[in-house]
Design a protein around this motif. Structure first.
Motif, short mmCIF file in Angstrom:
data_model
loop_
_atom_site.label_atom_id
_atom_site.label_comp_id
_atom_site.label_asym_id
_atom_site.label_seq_id
_atom_site.Cartn_x
_atom_site.Cartn_y
_atom_site.Cartn_z
N ASP A 105 -0.46 0.75 -6.79
CA ASP A 105 0.34 1.94 -7.09
C ASP A 105 1.33 2.24 -5.97
OD1 ASP A 105 -0.84 2.38 -9.56
OD2 ASP A 105 -2.43 3.63 -8.74
N CYS A 106 0.94 1.94 -4.73
CA CYS A 106 1.88 2.14 -3.61
C CYS A 106 3.14 1.31 -3.82
CB CYS A 106 1.22 1.75 -2.30
SG CYS A 106 -0.03 2.91 -1.70
N LEU A 107 2.98 0.07 -4.25
CA LEU A 107 4.14 -0.79 -4.49
C LEU A 107 4.98 -0.27 -5.65
CD1 LEU A 107 2.55 -4.33 -3.98
CD2 LEU A 107 4.16 -3.16 -2.47
N VAL A 108 4.31 0.16 -6.71
CA VAL A 108 5.03 0.66 -7.89
C VAL A 108 5.80 1.94 -7.56
CG1 VAL A 108 4.73 1.63 -10.21
CG2 VAL A 108 3.49 -0.43 -9.55
N GLN A 109 5.22 2.80 -6.74
CA GLN A 109 5.84 4.08 -6.44
C GLN A 109 6.65 4.09 -5.15
OE1 GLN A 109 3.21 7.48 -6.99
NE2 GLN A 109 1.94 6.33 -8.43
N GLY A 110 6.72 2.98 -4.47
CA GLY A 110 7.51 2.90 -3.27
C GLY A 110 6.91 3.59 -2.06
N VAL A 111 5.58 3.73 -2.03
CA VAL A 111 4.89 4.35 -0.90
C VAL A 111 4.61 3.27 0.16
CG1 VAL A 111 2.79 5.54 -0.15
CG2 VAL A 111 3.87 6.13 -2.33
N ASN A 112 4.97 3.54 1.39
CA ASN A 112 4.82 2.55 2.44
C ASN A 112 3.36 2.20 2.70
OD1 ASN A 112 6.00 0.95 4.70
ND2 ASN A 112 4.74 2.32 5.94
N ASN A 142 -8.08 -2.75 -5.76
CA ASN A 142 -9.35 -2.22 -5.26
C ASN A 142 -9.34 -1.95 -3.75
OD1 ASN A 142 -9.75 -4.83 -4.26
ND2 ASN A 142 -11.18 -5.39 -5.89
N VAL A 143 -8.13 -1.71 -3.24
CA VAL A 143 -7.98 -1.18 -1.89
C VAL A 143 -7.19 0.12 -2.00
CG1 VAL A 143 -7.09 -1.52 0.44
CG2 VAL A 143 -8.00 -3.47 -0.85
N LEU A 144 -7.76 1.21 -1.50
CA LEU A 144 -7.10 2.52 -1.55
C LEU A 144 -6.45 2.84 -0.22
CD1 LEU A 144 -9.84 4.72 -3.29
CD2 LEU A 144 -7.92 3.55 -4.38
N LEU A 145 -5.29 3.51 -0.30
CA LEU A 145 -4.67 4.11 0.88
C LEU A 145 -5.14 5.55 0.92
CD1 LEU A 145 -2.66 4.00 3.23
CD2 LEU A 145 -0.84 4.58 1.60
N GLN A 146 -6.01 5.85 1.85
CA GLN A 146 -6.68 7.15 1.89
C GLN A 146 -6.42 7.81 3.25
OE1 GLN A 146 -11.20 7.74 2.08
NE2 GLN A 146 -10.79 7.99 -0.12
N ASP A 147 -5.53 8.81 3.26
CA ASP A 147 -5.18 9.50 4.50
C ASP A 147 -4.77 8.53 5.60
OD1 ASP A 147 -5.82 12.00 3.37
OD2 ASP A 147 -7.93 11.75 3.87
N GLY A 148 -4.00 7.53 5.22
CA GLY A 148 -3.50 6.56 6.18
C GLY A 148 -4.47 5.46 6.55
N GLY A 183 8.86 0.44 1.02
CA GLY A 183 9.47 1.70 0.60
C GLY A 183 10.25 1.63 -0.69
N LYS A 184 10.39 0.44 -1.27
CA LYS A 184 11.12 0.27 -2.53
C LYS A 184 10.15 0.26 -3.70
CE LYS A 184 15.01 -2.33 -0.58
NZ LYS A 184 14.65 -2.18 0.82
N LYS A 185 10.58 0.80 -4.83
CA LYS A 185 9.75 0.83 -6.02
C LYS A 185 9.85 -0.51 -6.75
CE LYS A 185 10.14 5.83 -6.79
NZ LYS A 185 10.50 6.90 -7.74
#
Length: 227
Positions: A105-112, A142-148, A183-185
């Motif tokens: 989801d980070c890649l899809v939404q452009g989240v670093n 199955n890897v979450l970005l959780q509070d950095g 940073g890109k979607k």
């Protein structure tokens, strides 16, 4: 078992197992259960009165995966890199609810995706090995970005032998290509195309991340030129 009142609802869930690593089909989900996630062996649901936990409910065909995952969580207890397993039923596990976006989801939404995530997943893998497990089947979903920080979910294959290479390939791709897309979607259709191409090339043998990236870039250029 503090979640016992939810068990009758869990027994009503109807799932259909699909072959060829396709996601489970949800045929019936009784209210007020909320669908949190869908995998190839199970679904994750939550009850509104139990917000700190989720229930991972398996298809009847994949109850063996539930047993594998339960054993793995027992060994991983105490590690900050993994969810907590509170208990199990005939077809389900009771897990801590973990907030955060998957790396997919980070890649899809452009989240670093910071580099420390890569390092923390490796520390999680080392810990799993130290307790006699074989960390595998680690991928973007199955890897979450959780509070950095990194949090790993779905450990059902940690009791199996062999190295599927998935995380090692992702790490190589991160260092080689992620600086160009950070940073890109990334459109979902492109993500899914890459996944299908990866599985196909990996199955053919002699997989190389560099060669895969080159072929993928050529394919994308041809597609854009046609449009």
């Amino acid at each position: 078992m503090f979640w016992k009142p939810v068990e009758p609802l869990l027994e009503q869930i109807e799932l259909e197992y699909n072959p060829e690593n396709e996601p489970v089909t949800v045929k019936f989900l009784p209210p007020p259960l909320k669908l949190i996630g869908v995998g190839t062996d199970a679904v994750v649901v939550q009850h509104p009165e139990y917000r700190d936990i989720v229930f991972k409910v398996y298809t009847k065909e994949r109850v063996d995966a539930k047993e594998d995952e339960y054993r793995a969580y027992q060994r991983l207890a105490g590690s900050p890199y993994f969810a907590v397993c509170h208990g199990a039923g005939d077809r389900y596990l009771v897990l801590s609810y973990e907030e955060g976006m998957t790396l997919y989801d980070c890649l899809v939404q452009g989240v670093n995706i910071p580099e420390n995530i890569i390092d923390e997943v490796e520390k999680a893998r080392q810990y799993a090995r130290s307790v006699g497990l074989n960390p595998r089947d680690i991928h973007l979903k199955n890897v979450l970005l959780q509070d950095g920080h990194a949090k790993l979910i779905d450990v059902s294959e940690y009791v199996k032998p062999g190295n599927d290479g998935r995380w090692d390939h992702l790490v190589q791709a991160y260092h080689l290509y992620y600086p160009y897309i950070a940073g890109k979607k990334i459109p979902i259709w492109m993500m899914e195309m890459v996944k299908r191409a990866y599985y196909a090339q990996k199955a053919a043998g002699n997989f190389s991340v560099q060669e895969f990236g080159r072929q993928l870039l050529n394919a994308l250029l041809k597609k854009w030129m046609k449009n």
